[in-house]
Write a protein that holds these residues in place. Structure first.
Motif, PDB file in Angstrom:
ATOM      1  N   ALA A   1      -5.950   0.412 -10.332  1.00  0.00           N
ATOM      2  CA  ALA A   1      -4.671  -0.173 -10.762  1.00  0.00           C
ATOM      3  C   ALA A   1      -3.686  -0.291  -9.601  1.00  0.00           C
ATOM      4  CB  ALA A   1      -4.066   0.668 -11.881  1.00  0.00           C
ATOM      5  N   LEU A   2      -3.672   0.716  -8.738  1.00  0.00           N
ATOM      6  CA  LEU A   2      -2.714   0.708  -7.636  1.00  0.00           C
ATOM      7  C   LEU A   2      -3.211  -0.062  -6.419  1.00  0.00           C
ATOM      8  CD1 LEU A   2      -1.428   4.375  -7.927  1.00  0.00           C
ATOM      9  CD2 LEU A   2      -0.337   2.277  -8.751  1.00  0.00           C
ATOM     10  N   ALA A   3      -4.492  -0.370  -6.364  1.00  0.00           N
ATOM     11  CA  ALA A   3      -5.046  -1.110  -5.222  1.00  0.00           C
ATOM     12  C   ALA A   3      -5.096  -2.613  -5.458  1.00  0.00           C
ATOM     13  CB  ALA A   3      -6.446  -0.607  -4.911  1.00  0.00           C
ATOM     14  N   ILE A   4      -5.014  -3.049  -6.698  1.00  0.00           N
ATOM     15  CA  ILE A   4      -5.194  -4.476  -6.998  1.00  0.00           C
ATOM     16  C   ILE A   4      -4.173  -5.356  -6.284  1.00  0.00           C
ATOM     17  CG2 ILE A   4      -4.959  -6.196  -8.840  1.00  0.00           C
ATOM     18  CD1 ILE A   4      -6.672  -4.409 -10.585  1.00  0.00           C
ATOM     19  N   THR A   5      -2.899  -5.029  -6.375  1.00  0.00           N
ATOM     20  CA  THR A   5      -1.887  -5.907  -5.771  1.00  0.00           C
ATOM     21  C   THR A   5      -1.989  -5.948  -4.245  1.00  0.00           C
ATOM     22  OG1 THR A   5      -0.431  -5.554  -7.656  1.00  0.00           O
ATOM     23  CG2 THR A   5       0.572  -6.483  -5.684  1.00  0.00           C
ATOM     24  N   PRO A   6      -2.118  -4.804  -3.541  1.00  0.00           N
ATOM     25  CA  PRO A   6      -2.292  -4.895  -2.090  1.00  0.00           C
ATOM     26  C   PRO A   6      -3.542  -5.694  -1.688  1.00  0.00           C
ATOM     27  CG  PRO A   6      -1.674  -2.666  -2.691  1.00  0.00           C
ATOM     28  CD  PRO A   6      -1.937  -3.399  -3.969  1.00  0.00           C
ATOM     29  N   LEU A   7      -4.634  -5.498  -2.413  1.00  0.00           N
ATOM     30  CA  LEU A   7      -5.858  -6.248  -2.094  1.00  0.00           C
ATOM     31  C   LEU A   7      -5.698  -7.735  -2.388  1.00  0.00           C
ATOM     32  CD1 LEU A   7      -8.613  -3.786  -3.337  1.00  0.00           C
ATOM     33  CD2 LEU A   7      -8.079  -4.415  -0.974  1.00  0.00           C
ATOM     34  N   LEU A   8      -5.104  -8.052  -3.514  1.00  0.00           N
ATOM     35  CA  LEU A   8      -4.872  -9.452  -3.856  1.00  0.00           C
ATOM     36  C   LEU A   8      -3.982 -10.123  -2.809  1.00  0.00           C
ATOM     37  CD1 LEU A   8      -5.325 -11.699  -5.953  1.00  0.00           C
ATOM     38  CD2 LEU A   8      -3.283 -10.866  -7.125  1.00  0.00           C
ATOM     39  N   ALA A   9      -2.958  -9.415  -2.374  1.00  0.00           N
ATOM     40  CA  ALA A   9      -2.079  -9.965  -1.334  1.00  0.00           C
ATOM     41  C   ALA A   9      -2.848 -10.195  -0.041  1.00  0.00           C
ATOM     42  CB  ALA A   9      -0.894  -9.031  -1.099  1.00  0.00           C
ATOM     43  N   ALA A  10      -3.672  -9.229   0.331  1.00  0.00           N
ATOM     44  CA  ALA A  10      -4.451  -9.377   1.566  1.00  0.00           C
ATOM     45  C   ALA A  10      -5.388 -10.582   1.499  1.00  0.00           C
ATOM     46  CB  ALA A  10      -5.251  -8.105   1.836  1.00  0.00           C
TER      47      ALA A  10
ATOM     48  N   ALA B   1       0.833  -1.209   0.000  1.00  0.00           N
ATOM     49  CA  ALA B   1       0.000   0.000   0.000  1.00  0.00           C
ATOM     50  C   ALA B   1       0.869   1.260   0.000  1.00  0.00           C
ATOM     51  CB  ALA B   1      -0.945  -0.014   1.197  1.00  0.00           C
ATOM     52  N   ALA B   2       1.939   1.253   0.771  1.00  0.00           N
ATOM     53  CA  ALA B   2       2.841   2.407   0.806  1.00  0.00           C
ATOM     54  C   ALA B   2       3.497   2.622  -0.558  1.00  0.00           C
ATOM     55  CB  ALA B   2       3.904   2.207   1.883  1.00  0.00           C
ATOM     56  N   MET B   3       3.869   1.536  -1.210  1.00  0.00           N
ATOM     57  CA  MET B   3       4.443   1.641  -2.552  1.00  0.00           C
ATOM     58  C   MET B   3       3.431   2.267  -3.512  1.00  0.00           C
ATOM     59  SD  MET B   3       6.287  -2.116  -2.699  1.00  0.00           S
ATOM     60  CE  MET B   3       6.844  -2.042  -4.404  1.00  0.00           C
ATOM     61  N   SER B   4       2.184   1.816  -3.428  1.00  0.00           N
ATOM     62  CA  SER B   4       1.137   2.346  -4.304  1.00  0.00           C
ATOM     63  C   SER B   4       0.866   3.817  -4.025  1.00  0.00           C
ATOM     64  CB  SER B   4      -0.152   1.534  -4.144  1.00  0.00           C
ATOM     65  OG  SER B   4      -0.010   0.258  -4.716  1.00  0.00           O
ATOM     66  N   LEU B   5       0.794   4.171  -2.743  1.00  0.00           N
ATOM     67  CA  LEU B   5       0.538   5.568  -2.385  1.00  0.00           C
ATOM     68  C   LEU B   5       1.670   6.479  -2.848  1.00  0.00           C
ATOM     69  CD1 LEU B   5      -1.017   5.148   1.166  1.00  0.00           C
ATOM     70  CD2 LEU B   5      -2.178   5.932  -0.920  1.00  0.00           C
ATOM     71  N   ALA B   6       2.893   6.027  -2.713  1.00  0.00           N
ATOM     72  CA  ALA B   6       4.034   6.823  -3.174  1.00  0.00           C
ATOM     73  C   ALA B   6       3.977   7.007  -4.684  1.00  0.00           C
ATOM     74  CB  ALA B   6       5.340   6.153  -2.760  1.00  0.00           C
ATOM     75  N   PHE B   7       3.601   5.964  -5.386  1.00  0.00           N
ATOM     76  CA  PHE B   7       3.511   6.072  -6.842  1.00  0.00           C
ATOM     77  C   PHE B   7       2.342   6.956  -7.263  1.00  0.00           C
ATOM     78  CE2 PHE B   7       2.124   4.958 -11.052  1.00  0.00           C
ATOM     79  CZ  PHE B   7       3.314   4.989 -11.759  1.00  0.00           C
ATOM     80  N   ALA B   8       1.254   6.925  -6.516  1.00  0.00           N
ATOM     81  CA  ALA B   8       0.053   7.691  -6.873  1.00  0.00           C
ATOM     82  C   ALA B   8       0.346   9.184  -6.962  1.00  0.00           C
ATOM     83  CB  ALA B   8      -1.065   7.425  -5.865  1.00  0.00           C
ATOM     84  N   ARG B   9       1.324   9.667  -6.215  1.00  0.00           N
ATOM     85  CA  ARG B   9       1.677  11.084  -6.270  1.00  0.00           C
ATOM     86  C   ARG B   9       2.231  11.480  -7.631  1.00  0.00           C
ATOM     87  NH1 ARG B   9       5.408  11.114  -1.505  1.00  0.00           N
ATOM     88  NH2 ARG B   9       4.258   9.634  -0.265  1.00  0.00           N
ATOM     89  N   ARG B  10       2.800  10.513  -8.351  1.00  0.00           N
ATOM     90  CA  ARG B  10       3.395  10.816  -9.657  1.00  0.00           C
ATOM     91  C   ARG B  10       2.415  10.653 -10.809  1.00  0.00           C
ATOM     92  NH1 ARG B  10       8.773   7.502  -9.986  1.00  0.00           N
ATOM     93  NH2 ARG B  10       7.343   5.849  -9.437  1.00  0.00           N
ATOM     94  N   ALA B  11       1.354   9.898 -10.597  1.00  0.00           N
ATOM     95  CA  ALA B  11       0.376   9.648 -11.657  1.00  0.00           C
ATOM     96  C   ALA B  11      -0.782  10.634 -11.511  1.00  0.00           C
ATOM     97  CB  ALA B  11      -0.130   8.209 -11.585  1.00  0.00           C
ATOM     98  N   PRO B  12      -1.052  11.418 -12.536  1.00  0.00           N
ATOM     99  CA  PRO B  12      -2.149  12.394 -12.440  1.00  0.00           C
ATOM    100  C   PRO B  12      -3.491  11.711 -12.178  1.00  0.00           C
ATOM    101  CG  PRO B  12      -0.837  12.735 -14.439  1.00  0.00           C
ATOM    102  CD  PRO B  12      -0.380  11.456 -13.827  1.00  0.00           C
ATOM    103  N   ALA B  13      -4.339  12.400 -11.409  1.00  0.00           N
ATOM    104  CA  ALA B  13      -5.691  11.885 -11.151  1.00  0.00           C
ATOM    105  C   ALA B  13      -6.413  11.730 -12.479  1.00  0.00           C
ATOM    106  CB  ALA B  13      -6.441  12.833 -10.228  1.00  0.00           C
ATOM    107  N   GLY B  14      -7.226  10.706 -12.578  1.00  0.00           N
ATOM    108  CA  GLY B  14      -7.978  10.456 -13.795  1.00  0.00           C
ATOM    109  C   GLY B  14      -7.222   9.657 -14.842  1.00  0.00           C
ATOM    110  N   THR B  15      -5.956   9.347 -14.558  1.00  0.00           N
ATOM    111  CA  THR B  15      -5.149   8.575 -15.495  1.00  0.00           C
ATOM    112  C   THR B  15      -5.542   7.104 -15.448  1.00  0.00           C
ATOM    113  OG1 THR B  15      -3.275  10.039 -15.107  1.00  0.00           O
ATOM    114  CG2 THR B  15      -2.778   7.926 -16.110  1.00  0.00           C
TER     115      THR B  15
END
Length: 107
Positions: free
Chosen positions: A45-54, A10-24
């Motif tokens: 896209a950024l939530a799938i892997t953390p959710l799948l892992a959980a 989740a932290a990896m996804s959140l850090a990446f989300a700052r670089r990807a514009p909203a709506g992308t």
């Protein structure tokens, strides 16, 4: 182990989300021609892997409660290796997304 893995993902996804514009819409899979086959909205896209892992690691963590004491070390080792695999695959996906975003910006 499971909660730590999910928090790292989740932290990896959140850090990446700052670089990807909203709506992308972010690519989820690439074909052999290095073009995205399908995409998903940034949040999904950024939530799938953390959710799948959980959802996959939680039952295994709970199952460790019923593993024979002499097999617990092996069971935890397998759980740790699967957790590391999730992190590695997510890191690869985020790396590929970074490259894709740079290519969309023209540089």
């Amino acid at each position: 182990m499971t909660s730590i893995t999910v928090l790292v993902l989740a932290a990896m996804s959140l850090a990446f989300a700052r670089r990807a514009p909203a709506g992308t819409k972010l690519p989820m899979q690439w074909g052999l021609g290095r073009r995205p086959i399908w995409s998903a909205p940034r949040g999904i896209a950024l939530a799938i892997t953390p959710l799948l892992a959980a959802f996959t690691l939680t039952p295994f963590s709970l199952a460790s409660l019923w593993v024979e004491p002499d097999e617990q070390l092996e069971f935890r080792l397998v759980l740790a290796l699967v957790s590391l695999a999730y992190i590695a695959v997510h890191a690869l996906h985020l790396y590929l997304l970074s490259r894709w975003l740079r290519s969309q910006d023209g540089g």
